[in-house]
Design a protein around this motif. Structure first.
Motif, PDB file in Angstrom:
ATOM      1  N   LYS A  14       9.288  18.571 -19.059  1.00  0.00           N
ATOM      2  CA  LYS A  14       9.645  18.984 -17.710  1.00  0.00           C
ATOM      3  C   LYS A  14      10.278  17.836 -16.952  1.00  0.00           C
ATOM      4  CE  LYS A  14       6.252  19.850 -14.847  1.00  0.00           C
ATOM      5  NZ  LYS A  14       5.117  20.559 -14.207  1.00  0.00           N
ATOM      6  N   ASP A  15      11.432  18.110 -16.321  1.00  0.00           N
ATOM      7  CA  ASP A  15      12.099  17.067 -15.549  1.00  0.00           C
ATOM      8  C   ASP A  15      11.503  16.999 -14.140  1.00  0.00           C
ATOM      9  OD1 ASP A  15      13.433  18.796 -13.715  1.00  0.00           O
ATOM     10  OD2 ASP A  15      15.252  18.891 -14.932  1.00  0.00           O
ATOM     11  N   PRO A  16      11.856  15.983 -13.345  1.00  0.00           N
ATOM     12  CA  PRO A  16      11.222  15.799 -12.034  1.00  0.00           C
ATOM     13  C   PRO A  16      11.505  16.907 -11.029  1.00  0.00           C
ATOM     14  CG  PRO A  16      12.215  13.750 -12.786  1.00  0.00           C
ATOM     15  CD  PRO A  16      12.704  14.823 -13.711  1.00  0.00           C
ATOM     16  N   ALA A  17      12.529  17.735 -11.284  1.00  0.00           N
ATOM     17  CA  ALA A  17      12.829  18.838 -10.376  1.00  0.00           C
ATOM     18  C   ALA A  17      12.072  20.109 -10.747  1.00  0.00           C
ATOM     19  CB  ALA A  17      14.331  19.120 -10.376  1.00  0.00           C
ATOM     20  N   MET A  46      10.858  31.744  -4.903  1.00  0.00           N
ATOM     21  CA  MET A  46      10.982  33.095  -4.375  1.00  0.00           C
ATOM     22  C   MET A  46      10.974  33.099  -2.842  1.00  0.00           C
ATOM     23  SD  MET A  46       8.484  35.144  -7.012  1.00  0.00           S
ATOM     24  CE  MET A  46       8.648  36.719  -6.169  1.00  0.00           C
ATOM     25  N   SER A  47      10.205  32.181  -2.246  1.00  0.00           N
ATOM     26  CA  SER A  47      10.116  32.126  -0.791  1.00  0.00           C
ATOM     27  C   SER A  47      11.184  31.229  -0.183  1.00  0.00           C
ATOM     28  CB  SER A  47       8.732  31.645  -0.358  1.00  0.00           C
ATOM     29  OG  SER A  47       8.520  30.301  -0.763  1.00  0.00           O
ATOM     30  N   GLY A  48      11.957  30.558  -1.059  1.00  0.00           N
ATOM     31  CA  GLY A  48      13.017  29.688  -0.560  1.00  0.00           C
ATOM     32  C   GLY A  48      12.536  28.307  -0.190  1.00  0.00           C
ATOM     33  N   VAL A  49      11.296  27.995  -0.541  1.00  0.00           N
ATOM     34  CA  VAL A  49      10.743  26.675  -0.258  1.00  0.00           C
ATOM     35  C   VAL A  49      10.529  25.970  -1.583  1.00  0.00           C
ATOM     36  CG1 VAL A  49       8.842  25.363   0.742  1.00  0.00           C
ATOM     37  CG2 VAL A  49       9.586  27.505   1.812  1.00  0.00           C
ATOM     38  N   HIS A  50      11.237  24.866  -1.809  1.00  0.00           N
ATOM     39  CA  HIS A  50      11.143  24.180  -3.098  1.00  0.00           C
ATOM     40  C   HIS A  50      10.121  23.070  -3.052  1.00  0.00           C
ATOM     41  CE1 HIS A  50      12.283  22.643  -6.992  1.00  0.00           C
ATOM     42  NE2 HIS A  50      12.298  21.427  -6.469  1.00  0.00           N
ATOM     43  N   SER A  51       9.351  22.994  -4.119  1.00  0.00           N
ATOM     44  CA  SER A  51       8.470  21.832  -4.277  1.00  0.00           C
ATOM     45  C   SER A  51       8.633  21.324  -5.696  1.00  0.00           C
ATOM     46  CB  SER A  51       7.004  22.224  -4.031  1.00  0.00           C
ATOM     47  OG  SER A  51       6.598  23.242  -4.915  1.00  0.00           O
ATOM     48  N   ALA A  52       9.183  20.121  -5.857  1.00  0.00           N
ATOM     49  CA  ALA A  52       9.379  19.571  -7.193  1.00  0.00           C
ATOM     50  C   ALA A  52       8.037  19.381  -7.871  1.00  0.00           C
ATOM     51  CB  ALA A  52      10.121  18.233  -7.110  1.00  0.00           C
ATOM     52  N   VAL A  53       7.962  19.786  -9.153  1.00  0.00           N
ATOM     53  CA  VAL A  53       6.712  19.667  -9.886  1.00  0.00           C
ATOM     54  C   VAL A  53       6.951  18.962 -11.203  1.00  0.00           C
ATOM     55  CG1 VAL A  53       5.651  21.700  -8.859  1.00  0.00           C
ATOM     56  CG2 VAL A  53       7.052  21.989 -10.880  1.00  0.00           C
TER      57      VAL A  53
END
Length: 307
Positions: free
Chosen positions: A246-249, A300-307
């Motif tokens: 998994k990459d940082p994004a 889906m909610s348009g809020v990104h959190s990098a994992v």
């Protein structure tokens, strides 16, 4: 086949520098203009700034302007608008919003790599020496971009775009869920799967053999064990060995080797798989995060959190 390869992908992420550094560590070569290159495929990954992670676009190689004419005819028949020149054509896929470009390009040339010698019952390919896979010290470097897997809110519409619009061919399907599509002799170059939101599931990068998959993944996990997603294993559709990281994004990146090749369409019979065969032949079972990445809710909610 007039189409001959998946030439490049453009990926949008909110953390460009960190993600570019990851793919450099993964084995791609950073170019001065921002592209990342493979050993045989050249400039194949571009990472751009975006509010959330997504596949912005991809480029496909074609043999001649006649192929561009045929794609223009196909897209007209589907009612899909496009931009074109004498040697390229570009269109936006409706369900995912990705921009696909087909352009006349030379075919990829890969130098012959001698088969890895493996000993077996009644067969000694390697005598009085250790296996080369444990002696290699050179950095693992992907040979080429193999495929991209796209989540689509309407996989039938997206499949029609690639299949009936651009001229990709169906290699296999997962019943009601996904299609393995090819624009080369590789088993698949694009996989379209049904998803609650359009997103990039993973990109896949060719290595010489399973030993290099193990070496590459081990090195990446030594730097950060949280990069592990799924592997080592072997897929059923495509037959390739795999290991996913998994990459940082939050995008997955796959090392693969030994992919099925389809050099004669008449000799290949597409199958429709159900259950585990749609995912793998052997290996650990896929974790829930592979089937439904942890940031899908945020996407889906348009809020990104990098994992």
């Amino acid at each position: 086949m007039s189409l001959h390869r998946l030439a490049s992908v453009t990926v949008g992420v909110p953390n460009v520098a960190e993600t570019r550094s990851y793919y450099s560590e993964f084995g791609l070569t950073e170019e001065a203009d921002g592209w990342l290159s493979t050993v045989d495929g050249g400039r194949q990954l571009r990472i751009l700034d975006a509010p959330s992670r997504r596949l912005i676009g991809l480029t496909v190689g074609a043999d001649s302007p006649d192929d561009i004419d045929q794609i223009a005819h196909n897209l007209n028949g589907l009612g899909i608008p496009f931009d074109r020149t004498a040697t390229s054509i570009a269109a936006t896929e409706q369900a995912t919003g990705l921009r696909a470009v087909v352009e006349v390009q030379p075919r990829i040339t890969q130098t012959h790599v001698e088969p890895t010698p493996y000993n077996g019952p009644g067969r000694l390919e390697r005598k009085t020496c250790r296996a080369p896979g444990i002696l290699r010290e050179n950095p693992v470097k992907p040979r080429k971009l193999g495929h991209a897997v796209i989540g689509s809110t309407d996989h039938a519409v997206t499949q029609r775009f690639f299949n009936h619009g651009l001229g990709f061919k169906v290699s296999d399907e997962v019943k009601g869920l996904a299609a393995f599509l090819r624009c080369s002799t590789d088993h698949h170059n694009v996989l379209v799967q049904q998803a609650p939101v359009s997103f990039l599931h993973h990109t896949s990068w060719q290595l010489d053999d399973v030993d290099d998959i193990g070496r590459g993944a081990t090195r990446m996990l030594e730097a950060d064990p949280d990069r592990h997603v799924w592997g080592l294993g072997r897929h059923h559709a495509g037959s390739n060995f795999f290991w996913y990281l998994k990459d940082p994004a939050g995008n997955f990146s796959e090392y693969y080797s030994d992919m099925d090749s389809i050099v004669d369409d008449q000799l290949w019979t597409p199958e429709v798989f159900e259950g585990a065969k749609g995912l793998f032949s052997w290996g650990p079972p896929p974790p829930p995060s592979f089937l439904a990445p942890e940031d899908l809710g945020a996407l889906m909610s348009g809020v990104h959190s990098a994992v």
